[in-house]
Write a protein that holds these residues in place. Structure first.
Motif, mmCIF file in Angstrom:
data_model
loop_
_atom_site.group_PDB
_atom_site.id
_atom_site.type_symbol
_atom_site.label_atom_id
_atom_site.label_comp_id
_atom_site.label_asym_id
_atom_site.label_seq_id
_atom_site.Cartn_x
_atom_site.Cartn_y
_atom_site.Cartn_z
ATOM 1 N N LYS A 281 0.836 -1.193 0.000
ATOM 2 C CA LYS A 281 0.000 0.000 0.000
ATOM 3 C C LYS A 281 0.869 1.240 0.000
ATOM 4 O O LYS A 281 1.699 1.364 0.877
ATOM 5 C CB LYS A 281 -0.878 0.017 1.245
ATOM 6 C CG LYS A 281 -1.834 1.201 1.274
ATOM 7 C CD LYS A 281 -2.657 1.251 2.522
ATOM 8 C CE LYS A 281 -3.631 2.435 2.425
ATOM 9 N NZ LYS A 281 -4.480 2.526 3.596
ATOM 10 N N PRO A 282 0.771 2.166 -0.912
ATOM 11 C CA PRO A 282 -0.157 2.110 -2.042
ATOM 12 C C PRO A 282 0.447 1.328 -3.205
ATOM 13 O O PRO A 282 1.651 1.269 -3.318
ATOM 14 C CB PRO A 282 -0.286 3.569 -2.416
ATOM 15 C CG PRO A 282 1.041 4.162 -2.086
ATOM 16 C CD PRO A 282 1.545 3.414 -0.884
ATOM 17 N N LYS A 284 -1.441 -1.724 -4.868
ATOM 18 C CA LYS A 284 -1.902 -3.098 -5.022
ATOM 19 C C LYS A 284 -2.082 -3.584 -6.465
ATOM 20 O O LYS A 284 -1.515 -4.596 -6.840
ATOM 21 C CB LYS A 284 -3.203 -3.252 -4.213
ATOM 22 C CG LYS A 284 -3.807 -4.633 -4.226
ATOM 23 C CD LYS A 284 -4.904 -4.743 -3.174
ATOM 24 C CE LYS A 284 -6.201 -5.228 -3.778
ATOM 25 N NZ LYS A 284 -7.253 -5.423 -2.771
ATOM 26 N N ASP A 343 -1.139 -0.148 7.377
ATOM 27 C CA ASP A 343 -2.362 -0.846 7.000
ATOM 28 C C ASP A 343 -2.296 -2.248 7.626
ATOM 29 O O ASP A 343 -1.231 -2.823 7.765
ATOM 30 C CB ASP A 343 -2.389 -0.958 5.464
ATOM 31 C CG ASP A 343 -3.683 -1.577 4.935
ATOM 32 O OD1 ASP A 343 -4.581 -0.806 4.585
ATOM 33 O OD2 ASP A 343 -3.781 -2.817 4.885
ATOM 34 N N THR A 348 3.087 -0.967 3.975
ATOM 35 C CA THR A 348 2.604 0.394 3.863
ATOM 36 C C THR A 348 3.788 1.360 3.807
ATOM 37 O O THR A 348 4.727 1.230 4.580
ATOM 38 C CB THR A 348 1.727 0.748 5.072
ATOM 39 O OG1 THR A 348 0.684 -0.213 5.172
ATOM 40 C CG2 THR A 348 1.129 2.142 4.933
#
Lengths: 544, 544
Positions: A281-282, A284, A343, A348
Motif C-alpha cells: 500500500k499504495p 496493489k 495498514d 505500507t
C-alpha cells in the motif's frame, strides 16, 4: 461483476520481483566503449584493474632536498636537481642531497625529503638542522594504488571520483552497457496534459513526467511517452510502439480488473501476465508481464503508487538488467515524533518530514492517503512498515531519504502575519498545533505556533502571543479541518476536512467555513483564539 | 628565493569564501523558461505557487457508492453513476447513493464512499451492511495541496518529484537560470593525457576529468578543458580563452609562489588576487581571484586538494551564483573505529571507509597523504577536523558521505587464495591486521583476516586457519609495509613502505622484498605465518 484481487493470494513486492526475475531473466544490453569523460553515470560492463602503480614512481610531496634520512641533521652536498616531470636518473650517496620539486622523482638511495623552508642553502651545500624520519615527505611507488588493484567493478555506476581514478592510472576508455531504452504510456479518460485547461472531473497527468525524469536521472533513456484515453485499441497500438522501440515498456492506469481496465486486458491478450496484484500500500493493482520477450510493467494510475512501485520493483529490475547490483537507497535512522501505523494487511509506505538536530534525525509522519502526490513530493522521505506494524512515538525507525532540507522551519498553526515575515528560504509546515507540540517536545523546528483551542497544553513559556478571531462565514454544510488544527475543535458537523484554513476560502458561498480573521476578516467572530509562538532560533527574533 | 605562504596569515576556507563573495558578488546568470520535462536538475529562478487545489475537486479513492454516512448501514436507491473523468453534477439526498469510480467526482451531499466489494447490488438498490465513517474513501478538494501553496522555491534544484508536482497542478513551463559556463585549465610539465604513454617522471592528468564530470553532475556546463605545460604565455592565452567563453575559469597547478608557478604570476598580472593561500590540508596554495570581472579559481595541482577545494569553496560559490542556497552535503554520524588526528595547524580532511551495521555507521580512517587520489576515490566519504583536533577510537564523528556501498566486505591481511574465492560483488580492503582487529571488535565486516605476526592478539575463536610462508626474495634495500600489515614486523630496515604485499612485486630484481608464498612462491622461506580467518557472515562459509 468485477474480478477482485484477493489480499491473501498476493505476493510481497520482493516476491513479485523474484518471480519476474525467474520468469524473465534481466538480460543486459549490448556493451559499448566510451571515452571516460562521457562515462559519467553509466554502468561499467567489466572489472577494470589498474595497469600501473600509483604513484608510478616514488615522488616528493614537497619542494626540498632528497637525502638519506640518517645523514640528518647535517650539511650535505647538493649534487643536482630533479624538476617535476623530469626523468633524470640520479643517485644519492652518504653526504649528498638532490634538490627536488613537489611531485618530482625521488633519486635512488634517498629515503626522505626535507622541506626547502627547513634548510639553508649556501652554494652547493645545504644545511639541515632537523632530524628527518625515514620516508618523510615521500610518496612511495605503489603506496596509493598497487598495480592490479580493482579500480572499477563490473556493474558499478561511474562517478566523478571513478573517472578521476581511471584517468590517474592512464585509462581513457571504458566499457559500459548501452543505456536501457524505456517507453512510457499513461492511460485514463480523466487525464489532461499540464498547460491545458482543466474541465470538471479531469485532473492533470503527472505520472509520465515523474517516471521520465526519475528514470533519466537513474541513467536510462526514455525513448517516448504517450497519453491515451481508456480505449483498448489505442492502448494496444501504443504497447506495440513501445515494444518495437524500447527494451522495457511501462504503462500506468487501468491495471485493476474492472470495467475500463483495458491495460490489464491488452497485456493479457498480447503477452503473459507473470504477477497481478501485490501486497503493498499504495500500489496493489500492479501488473508484471512479458510481451514479445520484453518486460512490461503495469502500474496503478495514482501517482504515489507509481512512485513507490517504480522504486520497489521497476528500478530494481532495471538495475539488474543494467548488469548492476540493486541500487541501495540512502537510509537514516530517525526518531518518530508521533505514532505511525501501517495498514493491517499490506506493506505500507508513509511519507515523512525529516528534521536534523545535532546530527540526530527526527521524523514526522502526516496523515496520508495515496492520492496525495503533493504531500509526497514535499516530504523528505518515507518509511516502510510491515502489515499491522506500529511505530510508537519516540521509537527509532528507518527512513528512506529522498532529500535533505536544512532550511529553518515553521511548524504549527497557519498564521500568515508570521509566515510572511520570515526570511527566505524557510520551510513552511502549517500542519496544526499537534505537530508544533511534538516539535517543541523534541527540540526541533525554528518557529512553532500552538493554538489555545487545541486541547493539549504546553508548559513551556511562549516568546510571543498573537490573538486572532475565528470567523464563521456563510451558511450550509460546515467545512472542517484535520484533528491537528485548533479550529477543528469548534466545528460541530464537518462535511469536509481540510489541512490548512486558507484552503477553506475555496468554499466561500458554497458552505459554512471557519477561518482566522488574519486569513479572512469577514463574517461573524465566534471565538477569540490565542496563538502561542515559540521562537526556538533567536536568529529570527527580530523578524517577528 | 621563494615566497612562502605563512600559516598565520592564511584564511580558513569559510573566511576565504566570504572574502571572495564580498569582493565579487556571485551574480546569477540570465533566466530562461523551459518545459518542465527538460528542467531536471536545473535551478528554479522563481517561487512557484500552486494555481489550483489538489485534488481540484473532491474525489473518490475507491470504486464504490457515494452516500451520506449517516444513511449506513442500510439499503439505498442508486440514482446514477459518475465515471472517472466525467464532470456530471449529481446530488445525493437522504436514502440515495451514486455509483462512483476510483478518482471520480463525489456528488454533492455525499459524505462517504463505500467500497463496491462491501455492497450487494440488486437492480437500482444497493445494500450496505457496514457503518461508514464521515469522509471515508474521499479525497477532499484541496486536502493535499491548497491553492497558493509554494510548490517550488526560487533557488531550488528541480527533482523528479518536483516535476511531478508541477505537472499535477497543471504547470508545464518553469523559469530556470541559464547553466553557468565553466572553463577548466590544467597546467604542469609533468602531466600526460590518459591513453598516452608515460615516460619517466610523468604522471597522468586527472584533475580536468574530475572537475568536468563533477561540475556536470552538479548541473553546470563545462565549455572547455585544456592541458598546458608550465609556459607563462600559453597559460595567459588559455586564461583569456576561458574568460571570453565562460562565466568562471578554474585552473589547477602552479598556484604556489615558486619558480614555475606561472598560474599565480599570470593571474596577478591580468587581474586581482583576492585570496592566496588557505589554512586547509590538503589544499593550502589556493588562489581566489577576479579577472575582467569574472571569478577565477587557482587550485593546487594535486588531485585530492582539487577535490576538497572544489567542494569547500568553488562549488559553494557556484551554488550562490546559481541563485541557490549553498548545497548541503549528506552527512552521517559514525563511530570511529580507530584514532584520527588532524594536522596541527590546518583544517584537515581525511578519507574514511564507512560500514553500516543495524543502521549504525562506523568509520575507518586509513593513513593518508594528499597525493593519494586512489585511496580518496575508493573511500566512501571523508571527515573534516579542526587544526590539532583528535578523534579517539569509539567516539562519534561526522562523515561527509560520497557513496554508500553495502556490498559484503573483506578486511585484513591480503590473501589471494581467500580473496579469489569470494563471490562478486565483494569489497576488498586488504589493509592489514589492525583494521581486521578493529572490525572484529566493532562487529563490522564479513571476512576478517589477522596475522599471528601482528603483535596484538584476538581472543575470539577463528573459523579457519590458513598457513603460508613469508618469502625473502632478492638482495639490497629492504621493501617494507605499513605498520598495519603483519609482515612489516619482520622487515629490519625498510627503505619503502607499501600498503599491500602484492605491490612489492614491483621491486623484484631491484631490492629485497618480503612476500607471502601465496603471492610469490620464490626465494627463501624465513618464517611461517598463521592467518586467522573470521567468517562473520555465515553466507560465505561454503565459499572458503
Amino acid at each position: 461483476m468485477r474480478a477482485i484481487l484477493k489480499e491473501e493470494n498476493l505476493l510481497t513486492p520482493e516476491e513479485a520481483l523474484q518471480k519476474l526475475i525467474y520468469s524473465l531473466s534481466p538480460s543486459t544490453p549490448e556493451i559499448e566503449e566510451v571515452d571516460i569523460i562521457n562515462s559519467l553515470g553509466r554502468i561499467s560492463a567489466s572489472d577494470v584493474h589498474s595497469p600501473l602503480d600509483l604513484p608510478p614512481f616514488s615522488r616528493s610531496t614537497v619542494d626540498g632536498y632528497a637525502v638519506i634520512a640518517d645523514d640528518t641533521p647535517g650539511e650535505l652536498k647538493v649534487i643536482g636537481k630533479i624538476s617535476i616531470g623530469e626523468g633524470k636518473d640520479l643517485k644519492v650517496e652518504r653526504g649528498e642531497a638532490v634538490e627536488v620539486d613537489t611531485g618530482a622523482t625521488i633519486p635512488r638511495g634517498a629515503t626522505a625529503v626535507v622541506k626547502v623552508e627547513e634548510t639553508i642553502r649556501e652554494g652547493d651545500t645545504v644545511k639541515i638542522t632537523k632530524k628527518l624520519k625515514f620516508g618523510e615527505n615521500i610518496g612511495w611507488v605503489g603506496s596509493d594504488i598497487p598495480k592490479g588493484t580493482l579500480v572499477l567493478r563490473k556493474g558499478e555506476r561511474i562517478t566523478p571520483e571513478k573517472i578521476a581514478l581511471l584517468a590517474s592510472v592512464g585509462i581513457n576508455k571504458v566499457k559500459v552497457y548501452r543505456k536501457i531504452k524505456i517507453y512510457i504510456i499513461t492511460t485514463g479518460n480523466e487525464l489532461v496534459k499540464p498547460g491545458e485547461s482543466l474541465s470538471p472531473g479531469k485532473i492533470y497527468e503527472s505520472n509520465s513526467y515523474y517516471l521520465a525524469s526519475r528514470l533519466r536521472l537513474k541513467g536510462y533513456e526514455v525513448v517516448g511517452t504517450s497519453l491515451v484515453s481508456d480505449d483498448k485499441e489505442k492502448i494496444r497500438e501504443e504497447l506495440y510502439k513501445g515494444i518495437s522501440s524500447a527494451d522495457v515498456v511501462i504503462l500506468t492506469g487501468g491495471t485493476s480488473a474492472g470495467e475500463k481496465d483495458f491495460v490489464h486486458e491488452v497485456i493479457r491478450e498480447e503477452g503473459k501476465i507473470i504477477v497481478h496484484g501485490i501486497k503493498f500500500k499504495p500500489g496493489k493493482p500492479t501488473i508484471l508481464a512479458e510481451v514479445k520477450g520484453k518486460p512490461v510493467f503495469g502500474l496503478p494510475g495514482n501517482m504515489v503508487s507509481t512512485i513507490m512501485i517504480s522504486e520497489q520493483i521497476v528500478e530494481k529490475y532495471l538495475s539488474l538488467k543494467n548488469g548492476g547490483e540493486i541500487d541501495d537507497y540512502i537510509t537514516v535512522k530517525a526518531k518518530a515524533i508521533n505514532k505511525i501505523s501501517a495498514d493491517k494487511k499490506r506493506f505500507t509506505y508513509i511519507p515523512v518530514f525529516l528534521f536534523k538536530r545535532e546530527d540526530e534525525f527526527y521524523c514526522l509522519a502526516v496523515p496520508f492517503d495515496s492520492y496525495m502526490i503533493g504531500t509526497f513530493s514535499l516530504a523528505d522521505g518515507y518509511i516502510g512498515l510491515n502489515p499491522g506494524e506500529e511505530v510508537n512515538e519516540g521509537e527509532s525507525v528507518r527512513v528512506y531519504v529522498r532529500k535533505l532540507d536544512t532550511s529553518p522551519v515553521y511548524i504549527g498553526e497557519e498564521e500568515p502575519t508570521i509566515m510572511s515575515k520570515l526570511p527566505q528560504p524557510f520551510r513552511m509546515l502549517p500542519l496544526g498545533s499537534l505537530a508544533a507540540i511534538k516539535a517543541l517536545k523534541y527540540g526541533i523546528g525554528d518557529i512553532l505556533v500552538v493554538s489555545d483551542i487545541y486541547p493539549e497544553d504546553v508548559k513551556e513559556k511562549e516568546d510571543l502571543v498573537l490573538e486572532r478571531d475565528v470567523m464563521e462565514v456563510g451558511d450550509g454544510d460546515e467545512i472542517g479541518y484535520w484533528e491537528w488544527v485548533g479550529i477543528s475543535k469548534i466545528v460541530q458537523n464537518p462535511v469536509v476536512k481540510l489541512r490548512y484554513p486558507s484552503s477553506a476560502l475555496n468554499f466561500i458561498g458554497k458552505a459554512k467555513i471557519f477561518v482566522p480573521s488574519t486569513i479572512l476578516n469577514q463574517g461573524k467572530a465566534i471565538r477569540r483564539e490565542r496563538l502561542k509562538v515559540f521562537i526556538r532560533n533567536s536568529k529570527f527574533k527580530n523578524h517577528l
